[in-house]
Design an enzyme around this catalytic site. Structure first.
Site, mmCIF file in Angstrom:
data_model
loop_
_atom_site.group_PDB
_atom_site.id
_atom_site.type_symbol
_atom_site.label_atom_id
_atom_site.label_comp_id
_atom_site.label_asym_id
_atom_site.label_seq_id
_atom_site.Cartn_x
_atom_site.Cartn_y
_atom_site.Cartn_z
ATOM 1 N N SER A 74 3.696 7.307 14.820
ATOM 2 C CA SER A 74 2.294 6.987 15.107
ATOM 3 C C SER A 74 1.785 5.877 14.200
ATOM 4 O O SER A 74 1.035 4.990 14.653
ATOM 5 C CB SER A 74 1.421 8.241 14.961
ATOM 6 O OG SER A 74 1.494 8.768 13.648
ATOM 7 N N GLU B 252 10.470 15.566 15.504
ATOM 8 C CA GLU B 252 10.840 15.503 14.091
ATOM 9 C C GLU B 252 9.991 16.493 13.295
ATOM 10 O O GLU B 252 8.798 16.266 13.074
ATOM 11 C CB GLU B 252 10.657 14.085 13.563
ATOM 12 C CG GLU B 252 11.153 13.906 12.145
ATOM 13 C CD GLU B 252 11.040 12.474 11.673
ATOM 14 O OE1 GLU B 252 11.909 12.029 10.912
ATOM 15 O OE2 GLU B 252 10.068 11.778 12.045
ATOM 16 N N CYS C 65 14.139 11.063 6.908
ATOM 17 C CA CYS C 65 14.211 10.612 8.295
ATOM 18 C C CYS C 65 15.631 10.606 8.835
ATOM 19 O O CYS C 65 15.837 10.627 10.053
ATOM 20 C CB CYS C 65 13.573 9.234 8.452
ATOM 21 S SG CYS C 65 14.168 7.995 7.290
ATOM 22 N N LYS D 118 0.850 -1.186 0.000
ATOM 23 C CA LYS D 118 0.000 0.000 0.000
ATOM 24 C C LYS D 118 0.893 1.244 0.000
ATOM 25 O O LYS D 118 1.519 1.556 0.999
ATOM 26 C CB LYS D 118 -0.913 0.043 1.226
ATOM 27 C CG LYS D 118 -1.971 1.168 1.122
ATOM 28 C CD LYS D 118 -2.487 1.615 2.446
ATOM 29 C CE LYS D 118 -1.621 2.654 3.113
ATOM 30 N NZ LYS D 118 -1.574 3.967 2.388
ATOM 31 N N GLU E 296 10.502 0.959 10.103
ATOM 32 C CA GLU E 296 11.528 1.994 9.901
ATOM 33 C C GLU E 296 10.795 3.312 10.031
ATOM 34 O O GLU E 296 10.049 3.717 9.153
ATOM 35 C CB GLU E 296 12.189 1.838 8.532
ATOM 36 C CG GLU E 296 13.531 2.576 8.442
ATOM 37 C CD GLU E 296 13.390 4.022 8.022
ATOM 38 O OE1 GLU E 296 13.363 4.903 8.919
ATOM 39 O OE2 GLU E 296 13.314 4.297 6.828
#
Length: 504
Positions: free
Chosen positions: A255, A406, A308, A200, A274
């Site tokens: 989340s 972040e 990230c 997805k 990850e």
């Protein structure tokens, strides 16, 4: 820290009014799900708008999956898994090489499609496609050279043989910041290890994943690769909870990782996560400050900071902070911001969506309210498009929101430290542990500090340098599991011990 860096500068967004569009209708993939080797309509009429963040215009509409669509894709993957798993490594390797060739042949198309969907500078999209090719080539070779414990008698008169087997069906959920590349980081080892999958993509950036499926459809048996469009709360949740999915692998937010892990718990399926990062850049007094500032021009703002592993949190020794900030501000203030079609030298594009644009600018506004000073940038740029000025925040106190959470945009915060112990403590004092870097000319210090930093990757005198041969993944809130390298093959495999009694 109080610095004497120059006044805040506000860049302009380079646009190209007369430039042709990056893509045409013919470049777009079928706006459907890809299930069992065929593009299919969804079970509902609901669609999701796909928006070009450089212009805010809708460039495609894709079907929104219902749980029934996910079930259909999983059933196809289940039906295909036996035959694919039985293929010898050489056969699977040749398929992966063919996929790499096909992607390489369509580099220009995929670059343009990726930049149109995400707003990425062309240089970033080109790098993404190149590493996609390399990822498939590496996994094609690695699957033919896997190693494990040697067969032998470890108990008297009993021969032990270790088998490496596929897990079965892997559910994959990929993010919006690297749509094609993060799909490749999952698809290549999943297929190499002998699994089938249902993927997805992010509902915001599905176009290159669907185009990839279209390009390689004739290279894979039906059902081995399936792509279902939709939202995480529906399609992603169904994948994570599905009883016939043997593992769920996600690259995304913290989340999203929590939600996937909870959904996977009932069936006790394996989970590969990850997640986010908040990479500290620890600059010691003996560091090459010019080299560090120059490196952060790329490492902090690659993919517009939507990365990230971005070098987003500088911890610099107080004795060199003023000089370093001056050099960093000079580098950042000269970054070229623009839409992809406005030139090959564009370095920073827009945020991927209006919602993310609002999130990033919200962090900046709250930082200013807390007394953090803007050395350059600091806010939104004129539209159309979701552009944020490349930003350096200074006078950042310990524990500030901007230094702990972040932001995931073109923002670097700068803090100072007095000694090594403080540097290590504050670098580690974040909930995420994906990557970090250490800048020093002292070899002993570099080894010692790197060993004490609680991050999955630590660079010394560089940042954000990746290679297919070495693993990528984090600690703490950044998740578990490893992408790239032979460690990814381990993640998508299981070991079986077969013991033969040969006593006579």
């Amino acid at each position: 820290m109080t610095t004497t860096a120059g006044p805040t500068t506000t860049p302009t967004v380079r646009r190209a009014a007369d430039a042709p569009s990056l893509i045409t209708e013919a470049d777009l993939p079928p706006a459907r799900h890809f299930i069992d080797g065929t593009f299919l309509d969804g079970s509902t009429d609901r669609v999701i708008d796909v928006v070009d963040p450089s212009t805010e215009s809708v460039i495609a509409r894709i079907p929104e999956a219902a749980p029934e669509d996910v079930d259909r894709a999983v059933a196809a993957a289940v039906a295909a898994k036996g035959e694919w798993a039985r293929r010898v490594p050489k056969d699977r390797s040749e398929v992966l090489h063919a996929i790499a060739d096909r992607v390489a042949e369509h580099t220009d198309l995929l670059v343009r499609l990726e930049s149109a969907n995400t707003g990425k500078p062309l240089a970033v999209s080109r790098d993404d496609v190149a590493m996609t090719v390399d990822t498939f080539r590496f996994m094609a070779g690695a699957v033919r050279a896997t190693t494990s414990l040697a067969a032998g008698d470890y108990a008297e008169n009993h021969l032990s043989v270790i088998l490496r087997e596929p897990l079965g069906v892997i559910g994959v959920i990929t993010p919006w910041n690297y749509p094609l590349l993060m799909a490749a980081w999952k698809i290549a080892p999943v297929l190499a290890a002998g699994n089938t999958l249902v993927l997805k993509p992010s509902e915001q950036t599905p176009l290159t994943t669907l185009k990839f499926a279209e390009l390689v459809a004739d290279l894979l048996p039906p059902g081995v690769l399936n792509v279902v469009n939709g939202h995480g709360a529906v399609a992603g949740a169904r994948l994570a909870e599905h009883p016939d999915v043997d593992m769920i692998a996600l690259t995304g937010s913290v989340s999203s990782g929590r939600a996937v892990a909870r959904a996977a718990a009932d069936t006790l399926k394996r989970v590969h996560l990850e997640l986010g990062g908040k990479a500290p850049v620890v600059v010691f007094p003996d560091a090459d400050l010019t080299a560090a500032a120059s490196a952060l021009r790329t490492a902090g703002f690659w993919n517009s900071g939507q990365e990230c592993g971005a070098a987003c949190r500088v911890l610099v020794h107080e004795s060199v902070a003023e000089k370093f900030v001056e050099q960093l501000v000079g580098e950042v203030g000269s970054l070229v911001v623009g839409v992809p079609v406005s030139g090959e030298d564009v370095e920073v594009g827009p945020m991927v969506s209006k919602a993310h644009f609002d999130r990033v600018t919200g962090y900046l506004e709250r930082a200013k309210e807390e007394g953090v000073r803007v050395a350059t940038g600091g806010g939104a740029l004129d539209g159309p498009g979701y552009f944020v000025a490349p930003t350096v925040l200074v006078d950042v106190p310990e524990g500030a929101e901007a230094a702990r959470e972040e932001i995931f945009g073109p923002v670097i915060t700068v803090e100072t430290f007095a000694d090594e112990e403080e540097a290590v403590r504050r670098a580690n004092d974040v909930p995420l542990g994906l990557s970090a870097s250490v800048w020093t000319e002292n070899a002993r210090r570099s080894h010692d500090i790197a060993a004490r930093l609680d991050f999955g990757t630590v660079w010394v005198n560089s940042h954000l340098v990746l290679a297919g041969e070495v693993p990528w993944g984090g600690f703490k809130g950044s998740g578990y599991g490893r992408d790239l390298s032979i460690y990814a093959l381990d993640d998508y495999s299981r070991t079986k011990h077969v013991m033969h009694n040969h006593e006579r």
